[in-house]
Motif scaffolding. Structure first.
Motif, PDB file in Angstrom:
ATOM      1  N   SER A 208       0.970  -1.364  -0.034  1.00 37.70           N
ATOM      2  CA  SER A 208      -0.113   0.116   0.144  1.00 37.70           C
ATOM      3  C   SER A 208       0.783   1.093   0.169  1.00 37.70           C
ATOM      4  O   SER A 208       0.231   2.191  -0.711  1.00 37.70           O
ATOM      5  N   TYR A 209       1.903   1.121   0.812  1.00 34.99           N
ATOM      6  CA  TYR A 209       2.899   2.422   0.804  1.00 34.99           C
ATOM      7  C   TYR A 209       3.619   2.449  -0.500  1.00 34.99           C
ATOM      8  O   TYR A 209       3.714   3.688  -1.009  1.00 34.99           O
ATOM      9  N   ALA A 210       3.951   1.391  -1.116  1.00 35.47           N
ATOM     10  CA  ALA A 210       4.557   1.542  -2.542  1.00 35.47           C
ATOM     11  C   ALA A 210       3.536   2.222  -3.518  1.00 35.47           C
ATOM     12  O   ALA A 210       4.018   3.120  -4.370  1.00 35.47           O
ATOM     13  N   LEU A 211       2.293   1.617  -3.500  1.00 30.59           N
ATOM     14  CA  LEU A 211       1.317   2.310  -4.311  1.00 30.59           C
ATOM     15  C   LEU A 211       1.030   3.669  -4.084  1.00 30.59           C
ATOM     16  O   LEU A 211       0.778   4.417  -4.999  1.00 30.59           O
ATOM     17  N   SER A 212       1.006   4.188  -2.943  1.00 34.73           N
ATOM     18  CA  SER A 212       0.795   5.451  -2.551  1.00 34.73           C
ATOM     19  C   SER A 212       2.100   6.556  -3.167  1.00 34.73           C
ATOM     20  O   SER A 212       1.751   7.401  -3.589  1.00 34.73           O
ATOM     21  N   ARG A 213       3.140   5.844  -2.831  1.00 35.76           N
ATOM     22  CA  ARG A 213       4.204   6.649  -3.435  1.00 35.76           C
ATOM     23  C   ARG A 213       4.309   6.838  -4.886  1.00 35.76           C
ATOM     24  O   ARG A 213       4.520   7.796  -5.395  1.00 35.76           O
ATOM     25  N   MET A 214       3.860   5.514  -5.532  1.00 38.11           N
ATOM     26  CA  MET A 214       3.954   5.479  -6.924  1.00 38.11           C
ATOM     27  C   MET A 214       2.958   6.841  -7.339  1.00 38.11           C
ATOM     28  O   MET A 214       3.284   7.648  -8.282  1.00 38.11           O
ATOM     29  N   LEU A 215       1.601   6.794  -6.630  1.00 39.98           N
ATOM     30  CA  LEU A 215       0.659   7.768  -7.097  1.00 39.98           C
ATOM     31  C   LEU A 215       1.114   9.189  -6.974  1.00 39.98           C
ATOM     32  O   LEU A 215       1.054  10.055  -7.823  1.00 39.98           O
ATOM     33  N   ILE A 216       1.793   9.367  -5.795  1.00 42.88           N
ATOM     34  CA  ILE A 216       2.091  10.857  -5.510  1.00 42.88           C
ATOM     35  C   ILE A 216       3.540  11.302  -6.297  1.00 42.88           C
ATOM     36  O   ILE A 216       3.409  12.391  -6.803  1.00 42.88           O
ATOM     37  N   GLN A 217       4.409  10.193  -6.472  1.00 43.83           N
ATOM     38  CA  GLN A 217       5.380  10.486  -7.438  1.00 43.83           C
ATOM     39  C   GLN A 217       5.078  10.982  -8.850  1.00 43.83           C
ATOM     40  O   GLN A 217       5.778  11.796  -9.512  1.00 43.83           O
ATOM     41  N   LEU A 218       4.248  10.070  -9.280  1.00 46.02           N
ATOM     42  CA  LEU A 218       3.761  10.281 -10.714  1.00 46.02           C
ATOM     43  C   LEU A 218       2.908  11.509 -10.915  1.00 46.02           C
ATOM     44  O   LEU A 218       3.315  12.340 -11.910  1.00 46.02           O
ATOM     45  N   LEU A 219       2.082  12.052  -9.839  1.00 43.28           N
ATOM     46  CA  LEU A 219       1.445  13.024  -9.765  1.00 43.28           C
ATOM     47  C   LEU A 219       2.275  14.366  -9.904  1.00 43.28           C
ATOM     48  O   LEU A 219       2.013  15.571 -10.659  1.00 43.28           O
ATOM     49  N   PHE A 220       3.281  14.178  -9.035  1.00 42.39           N
ATOM     50  CA  PHE A 220       4.335  15.323  -8.915  1.00 42.39           C
ATOM     51  C   PHE A 220       5.091  15.382 -10.051  1.00 42.39           C
ATOM     52  O   PHE A 220       5.164  16.724 -10.634  1.00 42.39           O
ATOM     53  N   ILE A 221       5.681  14.379 -10.874  1.00 47.01           N
ATOM     54  CA  ILE A 221       6.415  14.457 -12.022  1.00 47.01           C
ATOM     55  C   ILE A 221       5.698  14.925 -13.137  1.00 47.01           C
ATOM     56  O   ILE A 221       6.349  15.468 -14.090  1.00 47.01           O
TER      57      ILE A 221
END
Length: 248
Positions: free
Chosen positions: A40-53
């Motif tokens: 879940s943490y990995a998925l959350s990071r993926m979502l945040i990182q991709l939105l940021f980038i």
């Protein structure tokens, strides 16, 4: 049937549908007592990182600033070098210079030939083209150096003569990229080709771009690994010699 000229716009509702199989997958992890928190943490990071980038690239792509693009490329080289040496944390700083030069020269040369030769990119710092290409090239170089560095230390720890250890290290670095060459078009359709086809480009044109991508991945992987192994030879020999002397 004629091909679509544009890719369908994905709404937030459409995007949320993509998480349905994700939730089911997480449910199985939970039911089988696996690490659902980490997933879940990995998925959350993926979502945040991709939105940021996504927001960051939207700004970068319209900046048209040669110094900004150059700084980003150098930052990409530095970060990829640091990540490449993560399997050797105690030697990261010692080998960072060699890794940086290897990625900069091996990957940079490949990027130059592809962008200015094959694609004739004018100006060279078109962010929407040069940054994605650099990302693929530097990521490949990063993985290649990581594999070769880990392997050569492993071989030398087993008292393998350096020329043979270097040969084995380069061989280990080439395995993933050669496997991808065998698999492309038969087992997998790479991301760039798939994206172009989805956007409505003819598969015959998409294939040409993918051939360029595969060539630059192959070249950057091998060139970066070779340069790293050549530049770091003296340093690695000193590290291994000191390591063996302390074990006696």
């Amino acid at each position: 049937m004629p091909m679509n000229d544009t890719l369908q716009m994905i709404s937030l509702v459409d995007l949320s549908i993509a998480f349905i199989p994700v939730v089911i997958a997480l449910a199985f992890l939970y039911l089988w007592s696996l690490n659902v928190k980490q997933a879940s943490y990995a998925l959350s990071r993926m979502l945040i990182q991709l939105l940021f980038i996504g927001y960051a690239l939207s700004y970068i792509f319209y900046s048209d600033n040669v110094w900004l693009i150059t700084s980003i490329l150098l930052a990409m080289v530095s970060i990829s070098c640091w990540i490449a040496l993560r399997t050797l944390p105690e030697y990261r700083l010692v080998l960072f210079k060699q890794g940086f030069i290897a990625i900069l020269c091996g990957g940079g040369f490949t990027l130059l030939v592809i962008s200015q030769g094959a694609l004739s990119l004018k100006p060279w710092y078109q962010a929407q083209v040069i940054i994605p290409l650099a990302g693929m090239i530097f990521a490949t170089a990063m993985n290649s150096i990581s594999l070769s560095a880990e392997r050569i230390f492993s071989e030398l720890d087993n008292k393998t003569p350096y020329p043979i250890a270097r040969k084995q290290a380069l061989n280990a670095a080439t395995i993933p990229v050669i496997n991808s060459l065998f698999a492309v078009g038969l087992v997998s359709l790479p991301g760039m080709m798939t994206g172009q086809i989805l956007s409505g480009i003819s598969p015959l044109i998409a294939v040409r771009y993918q051939i360029i991508v595969m060539c630059m991945i192959f070249a950057s992987a091998i060139l970066s690994a070779v340069i790293f192994l050549l530049l770091s030879e003296k340093t690695i020999k000193k590290i291994i010699k000191k390591k063996h002397s302390t074990q006696v």
